[in-house]
Write a protein that holds these residues in place. Structure first.
Motif, PDB file in Angstrom:
ATOM      1  N   GLN A 190      -3.942 -21.973  34.785  1.00  0.00           N
ATOM      2  CA  GLN A 190      -4.230 -20.781  33.961  1.00  0.00           C
ATOM      3  C   GLN A 190      -5.649 -20.350  34.487  1.00  0.00           C
ATOM      4  OE1 GLN A 190      -3.572 -21.647  29.847  1.00  0.00           O
ATOM      5  NE2 GLN A 190      -1.515 -21.651  29.937  1.00  0.00           N
ATOM      6  N   LEU A 191      -6.723 -21.094  34.564  1.00  0.00           N
ATOM      7  CA  LEU A 191      -8.063 -20.626  35.157  1.00  0.00           C
ATOM      8  C   LEU A 191      -7.925 -20.222  36.603  1.00  0.00           C
ATOM      9  CD1 LEU A 191     -10.961 -20.416  34.670  1.00  0.00           C
ATOM     10  CD2 LEU A 191     -11.096 -22.907  35.456  1.00  0.00           C
ATOM     11  N   LEU A 192      -6.809 -20.797  37.419  1.00  0.00           N
ATOM     12  CA  LEU A 192      -7.288 -20.297  39.026  1.00  0.00           C
ATOM     13  C   LEU A 192      -6.514 -19.073  39.215  1.00  0.00           C
ATOM     14  CD1 LEU A 192      -6.839 -23.846  40.602  1.00  0.00           C
ATOM     15  CD2 LEU A 192      -8.726 -22.490  40.676  1.00  0.00           C
ATOM     16  N   PHE A 193      -5.206 -19.088  38.287  1.00  0.00           N
ATOM     17  CA  PHE A 193      -4.200 -18.150  38.872  1.00  0.00           C
ATOM     18  C   PHE A 193      -4.238 -16.852  37.549  1.00  0.00           C
ATOM     19  CE2 PHE A 193      -2.443 -21.751  40.750  1.00  0.00           C
ATOM     20  CZ  PHE A 193      -3.014 -21.581  41.756  1.00  0.00           C
ATOM     21  N   ASN A 194      -4.809 -17.090  36.396  1.00  0.00           N
ATOM     22  CA  ASN A 194      -4.735 -16.138  35.394  1.00  0.00           C
ATOM     23  C   ASN A 194      -3.217 -15.814  34.875  1.00  0.00           C
ATOM     24  OD1 ASN A 194      -5.948 -14.413  33.496  1.00  0.00           O
ATOM     25  ND2 ASN A 194      -5.824 -12.639  34.531  1.00  0.00           N
ATOM     26  N   VAL A 195      -2.504 -16.650  34.962  1.00  0.00           N
ATOM     27  CA  VAL A 195      -1.227 -16.552  34.523  1.00  0.00           C
ATOM     28  C   VAL A 195      -0.877 -17.498  33.301  1.00  0.00           C
ATOM     29  CG1 VAL A 195       1.286 -16.899  35.039  1.00  0.00           C
ATOM     30  CG2 VAL A 195      -0.341 -16.377  36.947  1.00  0.00           C
ATOM     31  N   HIS A 196      -0.425 -16.681  32.293  1.00  0.00           N
ATOM     32  CA  HIS A 196      -0.351 -17.279  30.723  1.00  0.00           C
ATOM     33  C   HIS A 196       0.943 -17.062  30.301  1.00  0.00           C
ATOM     34  CE1 HIS A 196      -4.910 -17.925  30.677  1.00  0.00           C
ATOM     35  NE2 HIS A 196      -4.957 -16.875  31.355  1.00  0.00           N
ATOM     36  N   LEU A 197       1.586 -18.004  29.714  1.00  0.00           N
ATOM     37  CA  LEU A 197       2.592 -17.938  28.869  1.00  0.00           C
ATOM     38  C   LEU A 197       2.715 -17.194  27.415  1.00  0.00           C
ATOM     39  CD1 LEU A 197       4.152 -21.477  29.244  1.00  0.00           C
ATOM     40  CD2 LEU A 197       4.416 -19.353  30.845  1.00  0.00           C
ATOM     41  N   ARG A 198       3.454 -16.269  27.168  1.00  0.00           N
ATOM     42  CA  ARG A 198       3.343 -15.384  25.811  1.00  0.00           C
ATOM     43  C   ARG A 198       3.596 -16.515  24.808  1.00  0.00           C
ATOM     44  NH1 ARG A 198       8.122 -10.983  26.002  1.00  0.00           N
ATOM     45  NH2 ARG A 198       7.986 -11.809  24.003  1.00  0.00           N
ATOM     46  N   ASP A 255       4.886 -16.124  21.977  1.00  0.00           N
ATOM     47  CA  ASP A 255       5.794 -15.950  21.070  1.00  0.00           C
ATOM     48  C   ASP A 255       7.266 -16.517  21.946  1.00  0.00           C
ATOM     49  OD1 ASP A 255       5.985 -14.057  22.784  1.00  0.00           O
ATOM     50  OD2 ASP A 255       6.854 -12.622  21.352  1.00  0.00           O
ATOM     51  N   SER A 256       7.145 -17.123  23.186  1.00  0.00           N
ATOM     52  CA  SER A 256       8.058 -17.503  24.052  1.00  0.00           C
ATOM     53  C   SER A 256       7.801 -18.430  24.904  1.00  0.00           C
ATOM     54  CB  SER A 256       8.576 -16.321  24.881  1.00  0.00           C
ATOM     55  OG  SER A 256       9.495 -16.669  25.872  1.00  0.00           O
ATOM     56  N   GLN A 257       7.836 -19.801  24.146  1.00  0.00           N
ATOM     57  CA  GLN A 257       7.500 -21.049  24.817  1.00  0.00           C
ATOM     58  C   GLN A 257       8.463 -22.140  24.634  1.00  0.00           C
ATOM     59  OE1 GLN A 257       3.396 -22.032  25.052  1.00  0.00           O
ATOM     60  NE2 GLN A 257       2.566 -20.323  24.775  1.00  0.00           N
ATOM     61  N   ALA A 258       9.710 -21.935  24.370  1.00  0.00           N
ATOM     62  CA  ALA A 258      10.616 -22.925  24.501  1.00  0.00           C
ATOM     63  C   ALA A 258      10.939 -23.619  25.782  1.00  0.00           C
ATOM     64  CB  ALA A 258      12.049 -22.332  24.045  1.00  0.00           C
ATOM     65  N   LYS A 259      10.900 -24.618  25.935  1.00  0.00           N
ATOM     66  CA  LYS A 259      11.319 -25.649  27.161  1.00  0.00           C
ATOM     67  C   LYS A 259      12.250 -25.181  27.926  1.00  0.00           C
ATOM     68  CE  LYS A 259      13.649 -29.579  25.616  1.00  0.00           C
ATOM     69  NZ  LYS A 259      13.963 -31.137  25.374  1.00  0.00           N
ATOM     70  N   ASP A 260      13.557 -24.520  27.369  1.00  0.00           N
ATOM     71  CA  ASP A 260      14.401 -24.190  28.034  1.00  0.00           C
ATOM     72  C   ASP A 260      14.664 -22.660  28.421  1.00  0.00           C
ATOM     73  OD1 ASP A 260      14.954 -23.564  25.556  1.00  0.00           O
ATOM     74  OD2 ASP A 260      17.116 -23.889  25.495  1.00  0.00           O
ATOM     75  N   ALA A 261      13.414 -22.059  27.927  1.00  0.00           N
ATOM     76  CA  ALA A 261      13.255 -20.559  28.189  1.00  0.00           C
ATOM     77  C   ALA A 261      11.810 -19.934  27.782  1.00  0.00           C
ATOM     78  CB  ALA A 261      14.366 -19.599  27.639  1.00  0.00           C
ATOM     79  N   PHE A 262      11.185 -19.499  28.813  1.00  0.00           N
ATOM     80  CA  PHE A 262       9.787 -19.073  28.470  1.00  0.00           C
ATOM     81  C   PHE A 262       9.537 -17.858  29.305  1.00  0.00           C
ATOM     82  CE2 PHE A 262       9.835 -23.050  31.033  1.00  0.00           C
ATOM     83  CZ  PHE A 262       8.768 -22.595  31.946  1.00  0.00           C
ATOM     84  N   THR A 263       8.640 -17.411  28.737  1.00  0.00           N
ATOM     85  CA  THR A 263       8.187 -15.913  29.393  1.00  0.00           C
ATOM     86  C   THR A 263       6.744 -15.943  29.770  1.00  0.00           C
ATOM     87  OG1 THR A 263       9.889 -14.766  28.133  1.00  0.00           O
ATOM     88  CG2 THR A 263       8.532 -13.331  29.042  1.00  0.00           C
ATOM     89  N   THR A 264       6.119 -15.326  30.714  1.00  0.00           N
ATOM     90  CA  THR A 264       4.870 -14.945  31.057  1.00  0.00           C
ATOM     91  C   THR A 264       4.390 -13.844  30.679  1.00  0.00           C
ATOM     92  OG1 THR A 264       5.014 -13.785  33.172  1.00  0.00           O
ATOM     93  CG2 THR A 264       4.972 -15.988  33.212  1.00  0.00           C
ATOM     94  N   GLU A 265       3.198 -13.453  30.497  1.00  0.00           N
ATOM     95  CA  GLU A 265       2.440 -12.378  29.801  1.00  0.00           C
ATOM     96  C   GLU A 265       2.864 -11.249  30.831  1.00  0.00           C
ATOM     97  OE1 GLU A 265      -1.602 -12.807  29.155  1.00  0.00           O
ATOM     98  OE2 GLU A 265      -1.255 -13.901  27.456  1.00  0.00           O
ATOM     99  N   GLN A 266       3.241 -11.294  32.002  1.00  0.00           N
ATOM    100  CA  GLN A 266       3.592 -10.545  33.015  1.00  0.00           C
ATOM    101  C   GLN A 266       4.876 -10.072  32.949  1.00  0.00           C
ATOM    102  OE1 GLN A 266       1.737 -13.090  33.659  1.00  0.00           O
ATOM    103  NE2 GLN A 266      -0.162 -12.429  34.461  1.00  0.00           N
TER     104      GLN A 266
END
Length: 229
Positions: free
Chosen positions: A125-133, A135-146
């Motif tokens: 997350q520090l290197l790529f500034n990619v974060h998971l939402r 409210d959407s972090q189930a192991k079988d379906a998750f979404t990035t802030e983008q």
């Protein structure tokens, strides 16, 4: 130069190198995730299968390959390589949509959980500034802030509400991954095997959102008439 700016420039340089090489990305994050080094085999007289698979996956990312079939026996790290490839793609294109499909949803979910763990690493997350939402972090379906999504499904069941890739783009935006489409102890059943193939033709094939969305088959061959055939 101020220490904070120097650190930012160093991180930007590391991020650039890791985005540019799937091999370096895997070798960097694998020890952080597992506590073990990623050991590349060096077989006599031929290229390591790790190198061969990395090259093939990178071709998909560059849209040089639209359909990829990789036949690998068990115990050769195929699912780990695909998991790190997806996390690498998300570092480059965090709005990408992936479908990860295996013969059982529980198996597919175990692989998407690995991807989630990689993308949840502080260093990632520090290197790529990619974060998971949040409210959407189930192991079988998750979404990035983008808006990127990674979702797991079984090869014999319905796929609802999820797609692979994004429409109308001339760059990589996700893929369909089919990792071990058939269960070894069921592949000899014509009914079950043909059900998987029918589900692929009638359901999974409809899920890519554009012509630049590759499909990757990876796993061991189990039958002369299995899905990769």
């Amino acid at each position: 130069m101020e220490k904070g700016l120097e650190l930012q420039l160093k991180n930007a340089e590391i991020a650039s190198k890791l985005r540019g090489s799937l091999m370096l990305f895997t070798q960097f994050f694998f020890p952080i995730l597992t506590g073990r080094d990623f050991i590349i085999s060096h077989p006599l007289g031929r290229e390591s299968h790790f190198i061969t698979i990395w090259k093939a996956l990178v071709k998909c990312t560059r849209l040089e390959t639209n359909k990829l079939v990789i036949n690998v026996p068990p115990g050769h790290g195929k699912s780990a390589m695909v998991s790190f490839w997806i996390a690498w793609c998300m570092a480059k294109y965090p709005d990408s949509n992936f479908l990860y499909i295996s013969y059982a949803k529980t198996l597919a979910s175990s692989h998407t959980e690995t991807i989630k763990r990689i993308m949840s690493l502080r260093q990632y997350q520090l290197l790529f500034n990619v974060h998971l939402r949040e409210d959407s972090q189930a192991k079988d379906a998750f979404t990035t802030e983008q808006g990127g999504v990674i979702a797991a499904f079984g090869s014999y069941g319905a796929i609802t509400g999820r797609n692979a890739g994004l429409p109308g783009l001339d760059r990589f935006s996700g893929a369909v991954i089919i990792d071990d489409a058939h269960k070894p102890d069921e592949v000899s059943s014509d009914l079950i095997r043909e059900g998987v193939i029918t589900n692929y033709k009638e359901t999974i094939q409809q899920r890519p959102r554009g012509i630049n969305v590759p499909t990757v088959f990876i796993g061991q061959r189990l039958h002369e008439q299995d899905l990769p055939s």
